[in-house]
Design a protein around this motif. Structure first.
Motif, mmCIF file in Angstrom:
data_model
loop_
_atom_site.group_PDB
_atom_site.id
_atom_site.type_symbol
_atom_site.label_atom_id
_atom_site.label_comp_id
_atom_site.label_asym_id
_atom_site.label_seq_id
_atom_site.Cartn_x
_atom_site.Cartn_y
_atom_site.Cartn_z
ATOM 1 N N ALA A 10 1.148 -1.627 0.256
ATOM 2 C CA ALA A 10 0.287 -0.321 0.316
ATOM 3 C C ALA A 10 0.606 1.433 -0.568
ATOM 4 N N PRO A 177 -6.200 -7.192 4.023
ATOM 5 C CA PRO A 177 -5.548 -5.955 4.601
ATOM 6 C C PRO A 177 -5.355 -6.110 5.839
ATOM 7 N N ILE A 208 0.141 -5.035 2.272
ATOM 8 C CA ILE A 208 0.793 -4.446 3.482
ATOM 9 C C ILE A 208 0.753 -3.035 2.977
ATOM 10 N N PRO A 211 4.473 -1.758 7.475
ATOM 11 C CA PRO A 211 5.102 -3.004 7.946
ATOM 12 C C PRO A 211 6.468 -3.021 6.816
#
Ligand code: C5P
Length: 233
Positions: A10, A177, A208, A211
């Protein structure tokens, strides 16, 4: 069904240059990318074209929700941009979903998926807009409607994946998600699953963001996530 390159990173950045700086640290043979409302509103089709020039598959996450004719035009425009995946709100109803599907025929170059119930909405929020079933029931209803209208899949929380996987065809895509590798910060996500848990419970694609985007070495992080999915660590 484990798909090639299941991780969609993302790109939740406020402008094109920050997004492109991150993208320089990613490898298109390891992941795909998602462009949402903020970045698209600021950086537009030009950024999408730049990402494609760099060989990235782009998920255009604009969640269209309007009258059927308008949504059909919007998804056609997304397909003309050459995006790999685009989405609409399933709550736009059957006529809207069918119009979108007609504008973007199945097995073409662009996947058409639907958002069911936003995970930011709880039972209380649904009741306030006169939806009296539970969020889970509403998710199932909208996912089945999306499948009936021959969409390619839905976005859903990892928590909903096992039930939807049982209720829907094997090739109906579940895009999830709320993923956090074990030991990572939860950020503002409340219910998370690890990449391996999500894939094992039936997700096909994992969205994701932080992270990976906040990692010192985003590519190393992606490799770690892929290894975890393949049971290598
Ligand atoms: O950084 P993080 O991994 O939490 O980002 C998750 C991405 O998935 C964000 O772009 C967020 O908007 C999106 N998303 C989500 N939950 C949903 C639907 C979309 O986190 N229910």
């Amino acid at each position: 069904m484990l798909i090639d390159r299941p991780v969609i990173v993302a790109l939740d950045f406020p402008d094109a240059s920050t997004a492109l700086t991150l993208v320089e640290k990613l490898d298109p043979s390891l992941c795909r990318v998602k462009v949402g409302k903020e970045l698209f509103t600021r950086a537009g089709p030009q950024l999408v074209k730049e990402l494609q020039k760099q060989q990235f598959d782009v998920f255009l996450d604009l969640k269209y929700h309007d009258i059927p004719n308008t949504v059909a035009g919007a998804v056609s425009a997304a397909a003309d941009l050459g995006v790999w995946m685009v989405n609409v709100h399933a709550s736009g109803g059957r006529a809207m979903l069918e119009a979108a599907r007609k504008a973007l025929p199945k097995n073409g170059d662009t996947l058409l998926i639907a958002v069911t119930v936003l995970t930011s909405m709880g039972a209380e929020d649904l009741r306030e807009i006169s939806i009296t079933v539970t969020p889970d029931q509403q998710v199932s209803t909208l996912a089945k409607l999306s499948s009936d209208c021959e969409l390619d899949g839905v976005v859903c929380s990892a928590r909903e994946t096992p039930v939807l996987r049982r209720e829907l065809a094997d090739d109906f895509l579940l895009v999830t998600p709320g993923i956090r590798p074990a030991g990572d910060s939860m950020d503002d996500q409340k219910r998370v699953m690890t990449p391996a848990q999500a894939i094992n419970s039936g997700s096909n694609y994992l969205v994701i963001g932080r992270p990976v985007t906040q990692a010192d070495d985003p590519t190393a992080k992606l490799r770690m996530i892929m290894d975890e999915i393949h049971g290598k660590n």
